[in-house]
Design an enzyme around this catalytic site. Structure first.
Site, mmCIF file in Angstrom:
data_model
loop_
_atom_site.group_PDB
_atom_site.id
_atom_site.type_symbol
_atom_site.label_atom_id
_atom_site.label_comp_id
_atom_site.label_asym_id
_atom_site.label_seq_id
_atom_site.Cartn_x
_atom_site.Cartn_y
_atom_site.Cartn_z
ATOM 1 C CG ASP A 251 -0.262 0.237 2.511
ATOM 2 O OD1 ASP A 251 0.987 0.168 2.546
ATOM 3 O OD2 ASP A 251 -0.950 0.505 3.509
ATOM 4 C CD GLU A 496 0.455 -7.604 6.762
ATOM 5 O OE1 GLU A 496 -0.176 -7.426 5.710
ATOM 6 O OE2 GLU A 496 0.158 -7.047 7.829
ATOM 7 C CE1 TYR A 549 -2.661 -1.560 11.409
ATOM 8 C CE2 TYR A 549 -2.083 -3.718 10.549
ATOM 9 C CZ TYR A 549 -1.760 -2.393 10.766
ATOM 10 O OH TYR A 549 -0.548 -1.889 10.344
ATOM 11 C CD GLU A 585 2.422 -3.557 9.790
ATOM 12 O OE1 GLU A 585 1.236 -3.399 9.415
ATOM 13 O OE2 GLU A 585 3.346 -3.827 9.016
HETATM 14 C C1 GCB Z 1 -0.293 -3.863 7.021
HETATM 15 C C2 GCB Z 1 0.937 -3.706 6.225
HETATM 16 C C3 GCB Z 1 1.351 -2.263 6.053
HETATM 17 C C4 GCB Z 1 0.124 -1.416 5.766
HETATM 18 C C5 GCB Z 1 -0.824 -1.523 6.945
HETATM 19 C C6 GCB Z 1 -2.103 -0.707 6.716
HETATM 20 O O1 GCB Z 1 -0.585 -4.900 7.549
HETATM 21 O O2 GCB Z 1 2.015 -4.443 6.736
HETATM 22 O O3 GCB Z 1 2.285 -2.170 5.021
HETATM 23 O O4 GCB Z 1 0.441 -0.086 5.518
HETATM 24 O O5 GCB Z 1 -1.189 -2.861 7.121
HETATM 25 O O6 GCB Z 1 -2.148 0.442 7.117
HETATM 26 O O7 GCB Z 1 -3.029 -1.224 6.100
#
Ligand code: GCB
Length: 696
Positions: A251, A496, A549, A585
């Site tokens: 992204d 990932e 997340y 993360e």
């Molecule tokens: C993730 C990725 C990271 C993205 C992030 C997001 O899991 O590792 O590269 O920027 O999520 O903000 O979606």
């Protein structure tokens, strides 16, 4: 042969065969692409590439393979010494894009034979910088395919008189590149983020003007790292003929260009090709094990007698501590100053300088100042240690990303970012999702910021033989570049991957083993994101890093679920693998200045409250003894490709893209300093306070 000024005294000798082109029997080092490319016509080189790189998808030229000769280079950063000169080629270069629908025009018309300004119009382009954002031109920002850079430079006649070897080194060029000197291809390289080198002495006009040309292609395919795909749209009712787009498996914006400094440097004909440092501690003594790889060209050494190595160890102030002889050796320093992370010791980031010399009977031939931080790393099923002390990582994922320059190296930005990391009380970051510039890594070494050093393998899928070979080659190049850095505490082979695909097990086992073979001194991880019961990579890793997340990508808005979901998740990962675990993360997007009470998605309040719920879970996990760190996503907002679900950027930063703190930045500062106080008994600076007094 040029004699350097600093003496190393008599030196123990290197067997003559080790001085020849491939020093010792290493898999890398020695004479590289330039020597081999020399004598070939540039036209031949392009033909070789076109044959080997299956260039066309429709009308688009795409590199999918590599000449790879230059991957044998890259161990030592260009540094001045008593025997070496360094000349920067940074500044304004000439620049032109290849036409989107005639990507090979530059090769067909041989733009590399003359200055670009003689074959068409050019603009000025800053080096180092990404080329995408420096003008108002949409075509430049969104370009896919070849771009051309060139500039002229002088090399002093004195370098020839002194029989100097001249090396060209680009810190990186994203993604595939071909380098020409005075119209002759001297090397090529696949992959951004890692250095490109070529010995160019024989192609130079000493005392005269020379031309360097770089052709660079940003196209990503299923066999590049990172992967991407070119999609052709064939519906004539919707798209014009030949219409294609680049799809990415990540992204962040696919910035391209000469992202890092470009240098010319000299060495004598007998030179230090690489140095490998490993350190240990024994009570209060520090131990430095070193190995020096010397090499020579066909016109060196001038004298074959008594060529050997010696070293002098200097402390941080430059005062001499001790000396040793031999190309392989051990130095023991009583009461050594160890390399400690920031806030774990009152004098973090301590580094000695090992002045390495290769000499013959007449004196020193080559000198290289190698920084050395003395520290040990260890890991078991619950803990990661540095100097036998358990570690708790307080950090973040990051990007090389800023306004205008994109991913270009920028010294003010480097200083600012490290200042902010220290302001936060962070002790670490992950080089998500590719190797960072050596100038950034130098700062991490110096400031005591620990690095999880990540390869460019983001979101991998389709684990075939070709990809594996490329991935292993990248890990070897990467280890070669960063092996001597005390800040690097762990390798991350990727982020990932679709590690539920059946081939993932064998694939990751092979990539991790190859990384361990290249560097047995550091733990190896891969950042995981799939379900723990379907993942097939975890069993190959030393430490389990997981991205989660909760209440953002799942159960959006339900902050009350974070605690249980996070605690259960990490307990299970540990039970499954019996290894240390950490969150690499977590986070939420927030638009700076957007507030709502009660908290709502995209507000600063929501981001901060999500963090608070995570902190509660992390504290519970910490008490279990195997949860070794927390890294938020992300240090600062960064630019993404154009999307309808994000306003041009991933907004999960603690800081805005301009590096101003959001509420989350202040909150993280409170968290990290409190952890440092709790774990290392540091004093929290005045002014560190929670912006969340309203909600806690
Ligand atoms: C993730 C990725 C990271 C993205 C992030 C997001 O899991 O590792 O590269 O920027 O999520 O903000 O979606």
């Amino acid at each position: 042969m040029k004699k350097a000024e600093e003496g190393g005294g008599a030196a123990t000798s290197i067997p003559q065969q080790q001085l020849q082109a491939t020093p010792r029997s290493r898999p890398h080092g020695g004479e590289g692409g330039a020597a081999r490319a020399r004598g070939r016509s540039s036209g031949h080189l392009v033909n070789v590439m076109m044959g080997g790189w299956s260039l066309l998808l429709g009308s688009l030229a795409i590199l999918t393979g590599t000449l790879a000769e230059d991957s044998k280079w890259g161990g030592l950063y260009p540094r001045e010494s008593g025997s070496r000169e360094v000349k920067s080629l940074d500044g304004l270069w000439n620049f032109r894009l290849a036409p989107l629908h005639d990507p090979l025009k530059g090769f067909r018309e041989e733009w590399f034979l003359r200055p670009l300004s003689k074959t068409g119009s050019v603009i000025s382009m800053a080096v180092p910088s990404s080329y995408n954002d420096v003008t108002q031109d949409k075509a430049l920002r969104d370009h896919i395919g070849w771009a051309w850079y060139d500039r002229t430079f002088y090399v002093p006649l004195r370098w020839q008189v002194d029989k100097q070897r001249v090396v060209l080194r680009l810190g990186s060029a994203h993604y595939n590149s071909i380098i020409y000197i005075n119209g002759v291809a001297v090397t090529s390289h696949e992959g951004g983020h890692l250095p490109i080198m070529a010995e160019i002495s024989s192609g130079l006009r000493f005392g005269k003007e020379n031309l360097v040309t770089v052709a660079i292609n940003n196209t990503l395919t299923p066999s590049t790292l990172p992967q991407g795909k070119i999609i052709y749209h064939n519906d004539p009712t919707k798209y014009p003929p030949g219409y294609f787009e680049q799809k990415l498996d990540f992204d962040f914006f696919n910035y391209a260009g000469l992202h890092r400094p470009v240098y010319l440097y000299t060495t004598p004909q007998t030179y230090i090709d690489d140095i490998v440092i490993n350190t240990d501690i024994d009570g209060s003594a520090g131990i430095i094990n070193y190995e020096i790889f010397a090499a020579t060209t066909e016109i060196g050494p001038q004298s074959e007698d008594g060529v050997g190595c010696s070293v002098k160890l200097l402390d941080k102030e430059g005062d001499h501590i001790t000396s040793a002889m031999g190309c392989v050796g051990t130095i023991k320093i009583s009461n050594a100053s160890l390399w400690w992370p920031y806030l774990m010791h009152s004098n973090p980031g301590y580094m000695y300088t090992l002045m390495v010399a290769v000499s013959d009977a007449f004196g020193v031939l080559d000198l290289y100042p190698q920084k050395v931080g003395i520290r040990t790393l260890g890991w078991n099923s619950t803990t990661l240690t540095i100097n036998n002390q358990p570690l708790y990582l307080r950090g973040c994922g990051r990007h090389e990303d800023a306004d205008i320059r994109g991913k270009g190296v920028d010294y003010p930005l480097i200083v600012k970012d490290f200042s902010l990391l220290k302001w936060l009380g962070a002790n670490s970051f992950r080089t998500s999702h590719y190797p960072y510039a050596e100038e950034i890594m130098d700062m991490a070494d110096q400031e005591g910021i620990m690095i999880v050093d990540e390869s460019p393998a983001i979101g991998l899928n389709g684990f075939g033989e070709e990809l594996m070979k490329r991935h292993i080659a990248v890990m070897q190049e990467f280890v070669r570049r960063d092996k001597n850095r005390p800040s690097v505490i762990m390798w991350s082979v990727g982020n990932e991957p679709r590690s539920y695909e059946p081939a993932a097990k064998e694939y990751f086992s092979a990539v991790v083993n190859a990384t361990k073979e290249a560097d047995p001194t550091r733990s190896v991880t891969c950042v995981l994101a799939v379900d723990k019961h379907t993942d097939l990579a975890g069993s190959s890793l030393d430490v389990i890093l997981v991205n989660r997340y909760y209440s953002w990508y799942s159960d959006t808005g339900h902050l009350e679920l974070i605690y249980n979901q996070t605690v259960n998740e990490f307990i299970e990962w540990h039970l499954l693998h019996n290894k240390p675990v950490m969150i690499s993360e977590y986070g939420a997007g927030s638009i700076a200045g957007f507030h709502m009470d009660p908290a709502f998605t995209w507000t600063e309040e929501y981001q901060a409250e999500l963090m608070v719920e995570n902190f509660k879970a992390f504290d519970t996990l910490r008490s279990k003894g195997y949860f070794i760190g927390e890294m938020i996503w992300n240090f600062a907002d960064f630019v993404t490709p154009m999307e309808y679900n994000r306003p041009g950027a991933c907004m999960k930063g603690l800081f805005t893209r301009a590096r101003q703190p959001k509420m989350a930045g202040h909150l993280m500062r409170m968290r990290y300093w409190s952890l440092a106080q709790d774990i290392h008994n540091v004093t929290i600076p005045k002014g560190v306070r929670s912006p969340l007094h309203i909600i806690t």
